[in-house]
Design an enzyme around this catalytic site. Structure first.
Site, PDB file in Angstrom:
ATOM      1  N   CYS A  52       0.829  -1.219   0.000  1.00  0.00           N
ATOM      2  CA  CYS A  52       0.000   0.000   0.000  1.00  0.00           C
ATOM      3  C   CYS A  52       0.858   1.262   0.000  1.00  0.00           C
ATOM      4  O   CYS A  52       1.668   1.482   0.905  1.00  0.00           O
ATOM      5  CB  CYS A  52      -0.921  -0.022   1.218  1.00  0.00           C
ATOM      6  SG  CYS A  52      -1.661   1.564   1.618  1.00  0.00           S
ATOM      7  N   CYS A  55       0.373   3.520   3.008  1.00  0.00           N
ATOM      8  CA  CYS A  55       1.012   2.941   4.195  1.00  0.00           C
ATOM      9  C   CYS A  55       2.512   3.258   4.201  1.00  0.00           C
ATOM     10  O   CYS A  55       3.092   3.581   5.237  1.00  0.00           O
ATOM     11  CB  CYS A  55       0.805   1.429   4.236  1.00  0.00           C
ATOM     12  SG  CYS A  55      -0.929   0.916   4.244  1.00  0.00           S
ATOM     13  N   CYS A 393     -12.157   1.416 -12.609  1.00  0.00           N
ATOM     14  CA  CYS A 393     -12.993   0.765 -11.592  1.00  0.00           C
ATOM     15  C   CYS A 393     -13.101  -0.742 -11.839  1.00  0.00           C
ATOM     16  O   CYS A 393     -13.562  -1.183 -12.896  1.00  0.00           O
ATOM     17  CB  CYS A 393     -14.378   1.413 -11.581  1.00  0.00           C
ATOM     18  SG  CYS A 393     -15.653   0.452 -10.749  1.00  0.00           S
ATOM     19  N   CYS A 396     -16.628  -2.008 -12.474  1.00  0.00           N
ATOM     20  CA  CYS A 396     -17.091  -1.629 -13.817  1.00  0.00           C
ATOM     21  C   CYS A 396     -16.558  -2.611 -14.860  1.00  0.00           C
ATOM     22  O   CYS A 396     -17.274  -2.996 -15.793  1.00  0.00           O
ATOM     23  CB  CYS A 396     -16.633  -0.211 -14.159  1.00  0.00           C
ATOM     24  SG  CYS A 396     -17.216   1.061 -13.013  1.00  0.00           S
TER      25      CYS A 396
END
EC number: 5.3.4.1
Length: 493
Positions: A52, A55, A393, A396
């Site tokens: 991440c 992070c 997305c 999507c």
């Protein structure tokens, strides 16, 4: 006997989980989590994922906060848990994104909602674990508080039980990431340069000291603090995001610019000069376009690299309405005029649109953009079902083959149109999209707009269309507006 005693100590040793630290941050695992949480009155826990980016950005600030608290002799601890390895622990505490921070007080968790820099983390923790405003006994206590953070607020009152002092403390309780101090001592009054009762905000930038000179109310003081705690011009970063977007000022003037550009210093000064006129009304923020993470923000505003540097204004009050200036040269005069016109209500919202593709109606699923949306979706002779999507997305992308099949199924039905619109590049004034994908139905012979909330399957969509938007429908735009009006007008008896 000795063998039994030895076995007892071996078992005892095995039952005690290993507790390690990295840069004064306790490394938590599923084996030691309960022991550490229950063994400390206060511990802030970061649930993170090694991959991440946010992070990784937080890590050095988090370690600085842990180190400073340890050096101060604080009982507050900081810990971290790799949620990708110890998923059962993160699931127990309903961790849905990274990083997620929670403060455990005697084993009971509460969400962390402060900033991402070490000063903000420490200020938030001290506010949550101590008095909302630190009692200040003398000038040295004032200096110590000032040194503890970039921004502090100090109130001097003759009586800390007075109405004004209570108002001050109530505001202090609601702002977690700014340290507050309070005093009745004359030495403190002199140190903060007051002649009588009052409130002063100190910051390590810009003008340094600002005295509150308005009628004291909770809302007024809170707004004043949020307006003055920021620099005249702030850089948008992960650390400043919560302060910028979580503040009371909802109108933001944004300068998109490369910090590596030779004209950065000049543009920043022009921007800063304009900001002085709108303090407390509009936040002035620059976004460094060299930062990879800021590319999504540029996309949100429909900006391309060859359009930089650029100014955009956004109102967070009205579903994030965007405004685009009509000037090209970024000067103090142009910025000031544009901002004042916005405040006066004479600037129209900027709605993004791609050009209409030549083949927009070639395939069963029609391609909509801002420029042809009204013509197609508001056609009173058609029932139009539109998917509003974002190219990045995941949901999507999963829906795409189903949506194409739906288009094929109704390709020969002249009363039904299946369409899609890229909402990262196109906007419609009265259709607000909050998440992706969003599916809306524009029924024939009606001005209603109905949200589809049923199953995202061929069967679900088909039943919805065959029942004229009833089976699988959410509230219409009209009904949602009525509900909001009812909520605003509702008062308790």
């Amino acid at each position: 006997m000795f063998r039994l005693v030895g076995l007892f100590f071996l078992v005892l040793g095995a039952s005690a989980a290993v507790i390690e630290e990295e840069e004064n941050v306790i490394v938590l695992t599923k084996d030691n989590f309960d022991e550490v949480i229950n063994g400390n009155e206060f511990i802030l826990v970061e649930f993170y994922a090694p991959w991440c980016g946010h992070c990784k950005s937080l890590a050095p600030e988090y370690a600085k906060a842990a180190t400073q608290l340890k050096e101060e002799g604080s009982d507050i601890k900081l810990g971290k848990l790799d949620a990708t390895v110890h998923g059962e622990v993160s699931s127990k505490f309903e961790v849905r994104g990274y990083p997620t921070l929670k403060l455990f007080r005697n084993g009971k968790p509460q969400e962390y909602n402060g900033g991402r820099d070490h000063d903000s983390i420490i200020a938030w923790l001290k506010k949550k674990t101590g008095p909302v405003a630190k009692p200040l006994a003398d000038a040295d206590a004032v200096k110590e508080l000032q040194e503890s953070a970039d921004v502090v607020v100090i109130g001097y009152f003759k009586d800390t039980t007075s109405d004004d002092a209570k108002t001050f403390l109530e505001v202090a309780a609601g702002i977690d990431d700014v340290p507050f101090g309070i005093s009745t001592e004359d030495a403190v009054k002199s140190e903060i340069e007051l002649k009588g009762e009052g409130i002063v905000l100190f910051k390590k930038f810009d003008d340094g000291r600002v005295a509150f000179d308005e009628k004291l109310t909770q809302d007024g003081l809170k707004t004043w603090i949020q307006a003055n705690r920021l620099a005249l011009v702030s850089e948008f970063t992960q650390e400043t995001a919560s302060v910028i977007f979580g503040g009371e000022i909802k109108s933001h003037n944004l300068l998109f610019v490369s910090k590596e550009s030779s004209e950065f210093a000049k543009l920043e000064q022009e921007f800063k000069n304009a900001a002085k006129q709108f303090k407390g009304k509009v936040l002035f923020v620059y976004i460094n376009t060299d930062v990879e993470e800021n590319a999504r923000i540029m996309e949100f505003f429909g900006l391309k690299k060859d359009e930089l540097p650029a100014i955009r204004l956004i109102s967070l009050e009205e579903d994030m309405t965007k405004f685009k200036p009509d000037f090209e040269e970024i000067t103090t005069e142009n910025i000031s005029k544009f901002t004042q016109n916005y405040l006066d209500g004479s600037v129209k919202p900027h709605l993004m649109s791609e050009d209409i593709p030549e083949d927009w109606d070639k395939n069963p699923v029609k391609i909509l953009v801002g420029k042809n949306f009204e013509q197609v979706a508001r056609d009173n002779t058609k029932n139009v079902l539109v998917e509003f999507y974002a190219p990045w997305c995941g949901h999507c992308k999963q829906l795409a083959p189903t949506w194409d099949k739906l288009g094929e199924k109704f390709a020969d039905d002249e009363s039904i149109v299946i369409a899609k619109m890229d909402s990262t590049l196109n906007e419609v004034e009265d259709v607000k999209i909050q998440s992706f994908p969003t599916i809306k139905f524009f029924p024939a012979g009606s001005n209603k707009v109905v949200d589809y909330t049923g199953d995202r399957t061929i069967e679900g969509f088909t039943k919805f269309l065959e029942t004229n938007g009833k089976e699988g429908a959410g509230a219409s735009e009209e009904e949602k507006a009525e509900e909001e009006a009812d909520e605003e007008g509702h008062t308790e008896l």
